[in-house]
Design a protein around this motif. Structure first.
Motif, PDB file in Angstrom:
ATOM      1  N   GLU A 108      44.701  29.804  33.652  1.00  0.00           N
ATOM      2  CA  GLU A 108      43.958  31.067  33.711  1.00  0.00           C
ATOM      3  C   GLU A 108      42.621  30.857  34.410  1.00  0.00           C
ATOM      4  O   GLU A 108      41.991  29.809  34.282  1.00  0.00           O
ATOM      5  CB  GLU A 108      43.688  31.587  32.292  1.00  0.00           C
ATOM      6  CG  GLU A 108      44.939  32.051  31.560  1.00  0.00           C
ATOM      7  CD  GLU A 108      45.390  33.440  32.003  1.00  0.00           C
ATOM      8  OE1 GLU A 108      44.689  34.073  32.819  1.00  0.00           O
ATOM      9  OE2 GLU A 108      46.463  33.871  31.537  1.00  0.00           O
ATOM     10  N   ARG A 109      42.172  31.910  35.117  1.00  0.00           N
ATOM     11  CA  ARG A 109      40.870  31.826  35.783  1.00  0.00           C
ATOM     12  C   ARG A 109      40.197  33.198  35.736  1.00  0.00           C
ATOM     13  O   ARG A 109      40.854  34.222  35.975  1.00  0.00           O
ATOM     14  CB  ARG A 109      41.045  31.367  37.237  1.00  0.00           C
ATOM     15  CG  ARG A 109      39.770  31.427  38.067  1.00  0.00           C
ATOM     16  CD  ARG A 109      39.859  30.648  39.369  1.00  0.00           C
ATOM     17  NE  ARG A 109      39.758  29.207  39.156  1.00  0.00           N
ATOM     18  CZ  ARG A 109      38.606  28.557  38.934  1.00  0.00           C
ATOM     19  NH1 ARG A 109      37.455  29.212  38.900  1.00  0.00           N
ATOM     20  NH2 ARG A 109      38.589  27.249  38.754  1.00  0.00           N
ATOM     21  N   ILE A 110      38.926  33.204  35.448  1.00  0.00           N
ATOM     22  CA  ILE A 110      38.131  34.426  35.509  1.00  0.00           C
ATOM     23  C   ILE A 110      37.104  34.219  36.620  1.00  0.00           C
ATOM     24  O   ILE A 110      36.408  33.194  36.650  1.00  0.00           O
ATOM     25  CB  ILE A 110      37.447  34.708  34.156  1.00  0.00           C
ATOM     26  CG1 ILE A 110      38.519  35.120  33.131  1.00  0.00           C
ATOM     27  CG2 ILE A 110      36.373  35.790  34.292  1.00  0.00           C
ATOM     28  CD1 ILE A 110      38.015  35.209  31.716  1.00  0.00           C
ATOM     29  N   THR A 111      37.038  35.167  37.546  1.00  0.00           N
ATOM     30  CA  THR A 111      36.124  35.026  38.686  1.00  0.00           C
ATOM     31  C   THR A 111      34.908  35.935  38.509  1.00  0.00           C
ATOM     32  O   THR A 111      34.911  36.870  37.694  1.00  0.00           O
ATOM     33  CB  THR A 111      36.825  35.413  40.003  1.00  0.00           C
ATOM     34  OG1 THR A 111      37.120  36.820  39.946  1.00  0.00           O
ATOM     35  CG2 THR A 111      38.114  34.620  40.218  1.00  0.00           C
ATOM     36  N   ALA A 112      33.900  35.675  39.321  1.00  0.00           N
ATOM     37  CA  ALA A 112      32.722  36.552  39.327  1.00  0.00           C
ATOM     38  C   ALA A 112      33.123  37.963  39.761  1.00  0.00           C
ATOM     39  O   ALA A 112      32.492  38.946  39.356  1.00  0.00           O
ATOM     40  CB  ALA A 112      31.649  35.985  40.263  1.00  0.00           C
ATOM     41  N   VAL A 113      34.174  38.060  40.577  1.00  0.00           N
ATOM     42  CA  VAL A 113      34.659  39.377  41.003  1.00  0.00           C
ATOM     43  C   VAL A 113      35.263  40.122  39.803  1.00  0.00           C
ATOM     44  O   VAL A 113      35.064  41.331  39.648  1.00  0.00           O
ATOM     45  CB  VAL A 113      35.678  39.233  42.164  1.00  0.00           C
ATOM     46  CG1 VAL A 113      36.316  40.572  42.518  1.00  0.00           C
ATOM     47  CG2 VAL A 113      34.990  38.634  43.392  1.00  0.00           C
ATOM     48  N   ASP A 114      35.984  39.405  38.924  1.00  0.00           N
ATOM     49  CA  ASP A 114      36.506  40.037  37.694  1.00  0.00           C
ATOM     50  C   ASP A 114      35.355  40.565  36.838  1.00  0.00           C
ATOM     51  O   ASP A 114      35.387  41.704  36.351  1.00  0.00           O
ATOM     52  CB  ASP A 114      37.291  39.022  36.839  1.00  0.00           C
ATOM     53  CG  ASP A 114      38.559  38.521  37.521  1.00  0.00           C
ATOM     54  OD1 ASP A 114      39.169  39.295  38.279  1.00  0.00           O
ATOM     55  OD2 ASP A 114      38.921  37.345  37.282  1.00  0.00           O
TER      56      ASP A 114
END
Ligand SMILES: *Cc1c(COP(=O)(O)O)cnc(C)c1O
Length: 403
Positions: free
Chosen positions: A357-363
């Motif tokens: 899983e990854r959470i980005t600054a865009v999310d």
């Protein structure tokens, strides 16, 4: 008898920090610079490190980029350029914003490159340089459609002519800036590009050497190769953040910043109980809620909670996504983990990866109704930055602790 200073407790060290921090991967930053450089070929890459290097820390980021071979760094304000000099930066620094008249001597003292956005300002720089007995270096700013600073493209000839008459200013460059390089439709951007070419053709018409031309930030670097000219000025893409997917497709850079915290409290919330200020979320059934020591004063926006018009944020715990519940508080945030288990000290990732899983600054931008630029630059001084660089000892900068 001990003196008072010996009695004073020293600053806290890394092992005693509140468990909320940003990891800054300076090796990824170096690889990102190489990715952009390979894409633009012969054009120079002048990394933009304004706004505390988009929240990553201007000193360590500036030093890493200088070590990675950058020849020029770009900032918005002279104060930022002076901070770079204080951090040991010896390469060229271009201040993209205009100079306030009383700040002109600062540029000369710290050997900084001016932006000349008007004939008046150019003359003021020329006079100050002459009085100081030095030659100033400047880039002329042409406005091709942003309506911010710079001489309108249809008046560019006059600025260029004025610059030819300056005795104590050397014109190193001429530049403009796109307003819509991230739009689906590039028609406006292409019009700006055309205006810039027309404005700078003045040099060719007079058989004068063309100064360094530059126009492209991250989006135009990725999407408009004809806008690369002699130099590109990427910011956000060097930090591995892609505000639109097209930027990441052309320039697959890696995130430099990840943001982490730890569980500091666990409780079982009964069905029907509400969480946080304003009771914006009520447990539909008994559930487990953990508290994190991070809040909007750290830059984790209040709108990431359940009281806003945007969808609530998720965080990663043990490789799984869990949702923020209630409004984000100034200093704390609550997470519904359902039936999952968690213990105090468990790692929680706000931006970054855990397992698959990854959470980005865009999310995070999407969940808080902000742009990814705002997300990065909003991480406050209260959050320590931990710098990772192969071969160097781990360094921690704790701005809020006054170091
Ligand atoms: C901020 C800025 C950039 C960099 O923009 P990104 O979109 O982050 O690449 C380039 N040029 C100017 C004039 C800027 O103000």
């Amino acid at each position: 008898m001990t003196d008072a200073s010996a009695m004073r407790p020293g600053p806290i060290d890394a092992s005693e920090m509140r468990p909320t921090w940003c990891d800054i991967d300076l090796d990824a930053l170096g690889r990102n610079l190489a990715t952009v450089q390979a894409f633009v070929g012969d054009a120079e890459v002048a990394p933009v490190v304004k706004a505390n290097a988009y929240g990553h820390g201007i000193g360590p980021v500036g030093r890493a980029l200088q070590a990675a071979g950058a020849a020029t760094l770009a900032v918005a304000y002279v104060e930022e350029a002076i901070a770079l000099r204080a951090a040991g930066i010896t390469i060229d620094i271009h201040v993209l914003g205009g100079a306030v008249v009383r700040q002109i001597p600062l540029f000369l003292r710290h050997d900084l490159i001016f932006t000349a956005p008007s004939i008046d300002k150019l003359h003021q720089i020329d006079e100050a340089a002459r009085a100081a007995g030095v030659t100033a270096r400047a880039h002329l700013k042409i406005d091709t459609g942003m309506e911010r600073i710079g001489v309108h493209h249809y008046n560019a000839d006059r600025l260029i002519e004025a610059s030819l008459r300056c005795q104590s200013v050397q014109i190193d460059g001429v530049f403009s800036h796109f307003a819509n390089a991230d739009a689906d439709d590039l028609t406006d951007a292409k019009l700006q590009l055309e205006r810039f070419c027309e404005a700078t053709s003045c040099y060719e018409r007079r058989s004068l050497p063309m100064p360094t031309r530059h126009m492209a930030g991250s989006a135009a670097t990725a999407r408009l190769p004809e806008a690369h000219f002699d130099r590109v000025r990427p910011g956000i893409v060097l930090y591995g953040v892609h505000p639109i997917p097209q930027i990441g497709a052309a320039l697959p850079t890696e995130p430099v910043m990840s943001w982490h915290s730890e569980v500091i409290y666990f409780k079982v919330v009964p069905e029907g109980a509400s969480v946080g200020y304003g009771s914006t979320w009520t447990a539909p059934r008994q559930t487990r809620v953990v508290t994190l020591p991070v809040g909007y004063a750290d830059g984790y926006a209040r709108s990431l909670g359940t009281g806003a018009a945007t969808p609530p944020a998720s965080v990663l715990l043990d490789g799984a996504r869990h949702q923020v519940v209630g409004n984000v508080c100034m200093d704390q945030t609550m997470i519904d983990i359902g039936d999952a288990s968690a213990y105090n000290g468990d790692l929680v990732t706000l931006i970054g990866g855990q397992g698959d899983e990854r959470i980005t600054a865009v999310d995070v931008a999407h969940w808080s109704g902000r742009s990814p630029y705002e997300v990065l630059t909003s991480v406050s001084a209260r959050v320590p930055r931990v710098y990772r660089h192969a071969g160097d000892p781990l360094t921690v900068e704790i701005a809020a602790a006054g170091r």
